[in-house]
Design a protein around this motif. Structure first.
Motif, PDB file in Angstrom:
ATOM      1  N   TYR A 112       6.892  53.312  36.483  1.00 21.87           N
ATOM      2  CA  TYR A 112       6.406  53.698  35.152  1.00 21.87           C
ATOM      3  C   TYR A 112       7.112  52.889  34.072  1.00 21.87           C
ATOM      4  N   PHE A 113       8.437  52.844  34.142  1.00 21.69           N
ATOM      5  CA  PHE A 113       9.186  52.152  33.098  1.00 21.69           C
ATOM      6  C   PHE A 113       9.069  50.633  33.224  1.00 21.69           C
ATOM      7  N   SER A 114       8.757  50.132  34.421  1.00 18.55           N
ATOM      8  CA  SER A 114       8.498  48.700  34.559  1.00 18.55           C
ATOM      9  C   SER A 114       7.209  48.319  33.847  1.00 18.55           C
ATOM     10  N   GLU A 115       6.148  49.102  34.040  1.00 20.97           N
ATOM     11  CA  GLU A 115       4.897  48.830  33.324  1.00 20.97           C
ATOM     12  C   GLU A 115       5.092  48.944  31.816  1.00 20.97           C
ATOM     13  N   LYS A 116       5.710  50.024  31.415  1.00 26.80           N
ATOM     14  CA  LYS A 116       5.921  50.265  29.984  1.00 26.80           C
ATOM     15  C   LYS A 116       6.804  49.178  29.377  1.00 26.80           C
ATOM     16  N   GLY A 117       7.873  48.824  30.077  1.00 31.88           N
ATOM     17  CA  GLY A 117       8.788  47.808  29.570  1.00 31.88           C
ATOM     18  C   GLY A 117       8.158  46.430  29.526  1.00 31.88           C
ATOM     19  N   LEU A 118       7.317  46.096  30.513  1.00 30.93           N
ATOM     20  CA  LEU A 118       6.650  44.799  30.517  1.00 30.93           C
ATOM     21  C   LEU A 118       5.724  44.676  29.315  1.00 30.93           C
ATOM     22  N   VAL A 119       4.976  45.723  29.033  1.00 32.37           N
ATOM     23  CA  VAL A 119       4.079  45.715  27.873  1.00 32.37           C
ATOM     24  C   VAL A 119       4.876  45.494  26.588  1.00 32.37           C
ATOM     25  N   ALA A 120       5.982  46.226  26.442  1.00 34.69           N
ATOM     26  CA  ALA A 120       6.801  46.110  25.224  1.00 34.69           C
ATOM     27  C   ALA A 120       7.343  44.692  25.061  1.00 34.69           C
ATOM     28  N   ASN A 121       7.746  44.052  26.150  1.00 34.00           N
ATOM     29  CA  ASN A 121       8.327  42.712  26.057  1.00 34.00           C
ATOM     30  C   ASN A 121       7.266  41.650  25.836  1.00 34.00           C
ATOM     31  N   GLU A 153       2.819  30.483  40.615  1.00 37.12           N
ATOM     32  CA  GLU A 153       2.496  31.470  41.663  1.00 37.12           C
ATOM     33  C   GLU A 153       2.729  32.902  41.167  1.00 37.12           C
ATOM     34  N   VAL A 154       2.241  33.193  39.963  1.00 38.86           N
ATOM     35  CA  VAL A 154       2.479  34.507  39.357  1.00 38.86           C
ATOM     36  C   VAL A 154       1.750  35.616  40.108  1.00 38.86           C
ATOM     37  N   SER A 155       0.737  35.276  40.892  1.00 39.81           N
ATOM     38  CA  SER A 155       0.046  36.315  41.677  1.00 39.81           C
ATOM     39  C   SER A 155       0.986  37.003  42.647  1.00 39.81           C
ATOM     40  N   MET A 156       2.105  36.351  42.988  1.00 44.13           N
ATOM     41  CA  MET A 156       3.063  36.909  43.949  1.00 44.13           C
ATOM     42  C   MET A 156       4.107  37.809  43.274  1.00 44.13           C
ATOM     43  N   VAL A 157       4.099  37.899  41.960  1.00 44.97           N
ATOM     44  CA  VAL A 157       5.136  38.634  41.234  1.00 44.97           C
ATOM     45  C   VAL A 157       4.739  40.104  41.097  1.00 44.97           C
ATOM     46  N   ASP A 158       5.608  41.018  41.554  1.00 37.06           N
ATOM     47  CA  ASP A 158       5.294  42.446  41.434  1.00 37.06           C
ATOM     48  C   ASP A 158       5.732  42.973  40.068  1.00 37.06           C
ATOM     49  N   ILE A 159       5.391  44.220  39.782  1.00 34.38           N
ATOM     50  CA  ILE A 159       5.594  44.771  38.443  1.00 34.38           C
ATOM     51  C   ILE A 159       7.072  44.877  38.087  1.00 34.38           C
ATOM     52  N   TRP A 160       7.916  45.228  39.051  1.00 31.23           N
ATOM     53  CA  TRP A 160       9.340  45.370  38.754  1.00 31.23           C
ATOM     54  C   TRP A 160       9.964  44.024  38.413  1.00 31.23           C
ATOM     55  N   LEU A 161       9.663  42.993  39.207  1.00 30.06           N
ATOM     56  CA  LEU A 161      10.243  41.673  38.947  1.00 30.06           C
ATOM     57  C   LEU A 161       9.706  41.094  37.638  1.00 30.06           C
ATOM     58  N   ALA A 162       8.409  41.339  37.351  1.00 30.09           N
ATOM     59  CA  ALA A 162       7.839  40.855  36.082  1.00 30.09           C
ATOM     60  C   ALA A 162       8.570  41.474  34.895  1.00 30.09           C
ATOM     61  N   TYR A 163       8.854  42.761  34.961  1.00 29.85           N
ATOM     62  CA  TYR A 163       9.582  43.425  33.877  1.00 29.85           C
ATOM     63  C   TYR A 163      10.986  42.854  33.740  1.00 29.85           C
ATOM     64  N   LEU A 203      12.012  39.941  34.515  1.00 27.90           N
ATOM     65  CA  LEU A 203      11.927  38.593  33.958  1.00 27.90           C
ATOM     66  C   LEU A 203      11.683  38.635  32.454  1.00 27.90           C
ATOM     67  N   PHE A 204      10.694  39.391  32.026  1.00 26.08           N
ATOM     68  CA  PHE A 204      10.305  39.354  30.613  1.00 26.08           C
ATOM     69  C   PHE A 204      11.347  39.977  29.701  1.00 26.08           C
ATOM     70  N   LYS A 205      12.053  40.969  30.176  1.00 26.76           N
ATOM     71  CA  LYS A 205      13.065  41.565  29.306  1.00 26.76           C
ATOM     72  C   LYS A 205      14.273  40.644  29.150  1.00 26.76           C
ATOM     73  N   ALA A 206      14.399  39.640  30.041  1.00 26.83           N
ATOM     74  CA  ALA A 206      15.517  38.700  29.954  1.00 26.83           C
ATOM     75  C   ALA A 206      15.200  37.493  29.077  1.00 26.83           C
ATOM     76  N   LEU A 207      13.967  37.413  28.556  1.00 31.10           N
ATOM     77  CA  LEU A 207      13.567  36.250  27.767  1.00 31.10           C
ATOM     78  C   LEU A 207      13.897  36.450  26.296  1.00 31.10           C
ATOM     79  N   PRO A 208      14.478  35.448  25.636  1.00 30.39           N
ATOM     80  CA  PRO A 208      14.738  35.553  24.196  1.00 30.39           C
ATOM     81  C   PRO A 208      13.434  35.490  23.404  1.00 30.39           C
ATOM     82  N   ALA A 266      -1.721  50.750  35.653  1.00 30.22           N
ATOM     83  CA  ALA A 266      -2.088  51.069  34.269  1.00 30.22           C
ATOM     84  C   ALA A 266      -1.724  49.941  33.314  1.00 30.22           C
ATOM     85  N   LEU A 267      -1.296  48.806  33.838  1.00 31.10           N
ATOM     86  CA  LEU A 267      -0.826  47.713  32.989  1.00 31.10           C
ATOM     87  C   LEU A 267      -1.924  47.175  32.081  1.00 31.10           C
ATOM     88  N   LYS A 268      -3.090  46.911  32.646  1.00 28.10           N
ATOM     89  CA  LYS A 268      -4.201  46.388  31.836  1.00 28.10           C
ATOM     90  C   LYS A 268      -4.508  47.330  30.677  1.00 28.10           C
TER      91      LYS A 268
END
Length: 796
Positions: free
Chosen positions: A301-310, A456-466, A468-473, A749-751
């Motif tokens: 849940y928080f990975s989806e929510k956090g990815l959207v926010a980032n 190869e972003v198709s291989m990235v799951d929701i937790w790893l995507a979150y 990654l994105f929260k670590a980006l400036p 629920a990401l989309k």
């Protein structure tokens, strides 16, 4: 021998009682040990004065006497050994024996007089009494609190573990699981099992609901007991999310599946009301999250929510839109085309421009559409327009290289590096992860740089995507590259597919096939399959592919003949990759690996070195696959290497069997207990092949693979081939796979969250709502409008 110790063996178990002489090997992580023991007594046939004992022991003290329970086994290499299930330290049973024991050097500060006082006060059962209730030491006259504490802790160190291991053995746990349980709970292990065995499902890897339910039945927990119902709920969500890739379950589906699970293994039926009640409790405990009628694990849940926010944070950056006049961009692009001899198609020019003028962009397309060409163009133009060097040596130690390239696997990162001439790393390494993180770990470092391209972003799951994105400036531009028609990530989510479907991120889809000019019928077939068409020439011989019709029992022979033919034509084992979707069965990965090893790396006379582990023979020259991330060794899940050396324990100072595997020159050492991290890779799963290309791909497809056959599976497999593709199997099986496309859609629920957060037409009031699970929200799942007499539970 004292009469008391005779009672230890009254249950008829096979045992060796002996004095520990030396520890030959001890693994600090799982406590697996190899000991040499002087035999004092045994009820097995044994004429040797000393024997080797193996088992899982956290602490075995030299010169102490232990009773080992197990059986003698003949090891093919090391000879006769006693394999112990558990061990007990020999404990004196008479008063005099206990006094001598407690006044020994083991117990600091406890002299003979104090030991006599303890035994006079507590009797012959002193040791058991102290271990069960340390407060009994308060009854011992003139025993200070410090000495009482020291006495108890020393007894616990020397006796507590043995008691726990014996008790766990009685509950039916083997030595490995027993050690896992002990490491997690220490001395509270038995208490936790007796109070709530279902806790094991959450805390101990390798223990599922069924095993815990058996324990629960033994101690009288059944039916609608809250602990049992909560464990069933968590187990069901975990299984669905981690095995099927969902990020949540609908409440209705969850209630149904939990009820089926509990009713199947229990003595009585469980009501939907009882499940709904415990679902609410779990939400209050923070172990699930409710949103609308959906139920999430918190990490997802928080990975989806956090990815959207980032993503929202990055997309708000507007300084890129007008940073270069179009004339300046076109001039630089023209210079690049002239310098490199590459002429970009209109869609490729659009992709390069959009990448440079947007805070974030998605580049997608199938094989042969020029994604790699565009990536190179983006990097070159970025360097030109920003006036920064692409030579890593031009930057100091504390000055970050401006362009970061990353991919989910080591092989995909290596391909990026080869195609661009720039450093590329795995996402895990980019984030500074060790590879052992759980979904609750959130300690990634901030990524340094100005432009990030992830392939190869198709291989990235929701937790790893979150992560990654929260670590980006805020000021980093991001380009995501991938093929949405390939298999989704192994972990939960379908990140690339959801990002594309949301429509909120600038996207360029490459559709023109440029490699088709080279006459690749493989790429042509891939695009037909991608669009759901059965290739009309599937079974017709082409210059770069062929089809061998055969049934499942003939697959091994067909693969064998194709491989032998390729070897005769000068190809090597590295050039040839067999791919299959399943491990078991006559056409499964395991069976094909056995056959391929005998073709590509045989050992006919047994003279070559090999190490046997788990029924697999590892030899020098074997092609192997890494199964887990080990960033500290610079190897990752999916990396393929070659066994280059084998050393037996007697040949090295470590006194351990060792296998050395080379991953493109990076040599990694595996001891015997590490060999579960690798497997043979002559044949590997289609999932594991993602991010790689091979000169020759051999792909068997038969109807016995039915459960796995999907369009994206076949598409992913055939697009791994660079030069030659050999299909073997049943034409109908290919047709089934191509026709099956959407029946395994993942629940995410990401989309929806991206659209609600970022779509221009969305108003502030349309923000996605968090709704706590309550009786009302759960019972709202009632499709039978107007039937007030019937609750949703009756309907379900």
């Amino acid at each position: 021998m004292e009469q008391g110790s005779m009672d230890l063996f009254a249950n008829g178990e096979k045992y060796v009682k002996g004095r520990h002489l030396v520890t030959i090997f001890h693994n600090e992580e799982n406590f697996y040990s190899v000991l040499r023991v002087r035999v004092l007594e045994t009820n097995e046939a044994c004429e040797d004065k000393e024997v080797v004992v193996t088992g899982y022991f956290p602490q075995i003290h030299e010169q102490e006497v232990y009773v080992f329970y197990g059986a003698f086994k003949d090891h093919p290499k090391f000879g006769r050994q006693f394999q112990a299930r558990h061990a007990q330290k020999e404990v004196p049973q008479t008063k005099q024996g206990i006094i001598t024991y407690l006044s020994s050097d083991l117990f600091k500060g406890i002299g003979r007089k104090t030991a006599e006082t303890v035994v006079e006060t507590l009797g012959e059962g002193a040791i058991s009494k102290i271990l069960d209730h340390p407060s009994v030491l308060d009854e011992v006259p003139r025993l200070s609190a410090d000495k009482a504490k020291s006495l108890y802790e020393t007894l616990l160190e020397h006796q507590g573990l043995e008691q726990v291991m014996v008790a766990l053995n009685q509950y039916g746990f083997g030595p490995q699981l027993s050690m896992k349980i002990y490491q997690a709970y220490q001395q509270q292990a038995i208490e936790i099992i007796q109070k709530n065995p279902y806790q094991l499902v959450e805390d101990i890897e390798g223990i599922g609901f069924g095993r815990a339910d058996e324990l629960g039945a033994q101690i009288g927990i059944d039916g609608e007991h809250p602990d049992r119902v909560k464990a069933g709920i968590l187990f069901t969500i975990e299984q669905q999310c981690m095995q099927e890739g969902h990020c949540y379950l609908e409440s209705e589906q969850l209630l149904q599946e939990v009820k089926a699970l509990l009713d199947k293994s229990g003595k009585e039926q469980v009501s939907f009301e009882a499940i709904a009640e415990q679902l609410i409790v779990l939400e209050k405990e923070g172990k699930v999250v409710g949103e609308e009628s959906r139920v999430f694990l918190p990490s997802l849940y928080f990975s989806e929510k956090g990815l959207v926010a980032n993503i929202e944070r990055l997309l708000k950056q507007t300084e890129y839109e007008d940073q270069f006049p179009e004339s300046e961009f076109l001039l630089a692009l023209g210079d690049l085309e002239e310098r490199t001899g590459v002429h970009y198609a209109p869609s490729q020019k659009e992709a390069i421009q959009k990448a440079l003028m947007s805070p974030m962009m998605i580049l997608t397309g199938g094989p042969g559409t020029g994604k790699t060409t565009v990536i190179k163009g983006i990097v070159e133009l970025y360097s030109e327009l920003h006036g920064c060097s692409l030579d890593p040596k031009a930057y100091g130690k504390d000055e970050p290289f401006p362009v970061k390239l990353a991919a989910p696997t080591g092989r995909a990162a290596k391909r990026m590096a080869e195609s661009t001439g720039l450093p590329a790393v795995t996402i895990h390494r980019l984030l500074g992860f060790s590879g052992q993180e759980t979904h609750e770990d959130e300690d990634s470092r901030e990524v340094q740089g100005r432009l990030l391209i992830v392939d190869e972003v198709s291989m990235v799951d929701i937790w790893l995507a979150y992560q990654l994105f929260k670590a980006l400036p805020d000021d980093m531009q991001v380009v995501l590259v991938g093929d949405e028609d390939q298999l989704p990530s192994v972990g939960p989510g379908q990140v690339l597919k959801d990002l594309l479907a949301s429509g909120v991120i600038p996207t360029v889809k490459l559709t023109d096939i440029y490699r088709q000019e080279e006459g690749s019928s493989i790429i042509e077939m891939a695009h037909e399959i991608k669009s759901g068409q059965m290739p009309s020439n599937l079974t017709k011989q082409q210059k770069d592919r062929s089809f061998i019709a055969c049934h499942v029992q003939q697959i091994p022979e067909a693969v064998e003949q194709v491989v032998k033919s390729a070897i005769r034509k000068g190809f090597t084992a590295k050039d040839i990759q067999v791919l299959a979707p399943m491990y078991k069965g006559p056409a499964g990965i395991d069976r094909l690996n056995e056959i391929l090893q005998e073709i590509l790396n045989a050992n006919p006379d047994g003279s070559r070195k090999q190490i046997d582990f788990g029924g697999v023979h590892y030899r020098i020259g074997d092609k192997v696959l890494q199964l887990v991330n080990q960033p500290e060794q610079n190897i990752f899940n999916g990396d393929i290497g070659e066994v280059v050396s084998i050393f037996f324990a007697k040949e090295n100072t470590e006194k351990q069997d060792m296998v050395i595997v080379s991953y493109e020159g990076n040599e990694v050492t595996y001891t015997r207990q590490d060999l579960n991290q690798i497997t043979h890779a002559f044949c590997c799963s289609i999932h594991k092949s993602q991010g790689s290309e091979f000169p020759i791909v051999i792909l068997p497809v038969v109807k016995s693979y039915y459960r796995m056959l999907r369009r994206n599976l076949l598409y992913t497999a055939i697009t791994r081939s660079k030069q030659f593709l050999i299909l073997c199997g049943e034409e109908d099986a290919f047709r089934i796979g191509i026709e099956r496309n959407d029946d395994l859609m993942r629940k995410t629920a990401l989309k929806e969250k991206l659209m609600k957060a970022l779509a221009e037409e969305a108003s502030e009031g349309e923000a996605f709502r968090f709704v706590a699970l309550t009786e009302e929200t759960i019972t709202a799942i009632d499709p039978m409008i107007g039937m007030e007499e019937i609750t949703p539970y009756d309907f379900l």
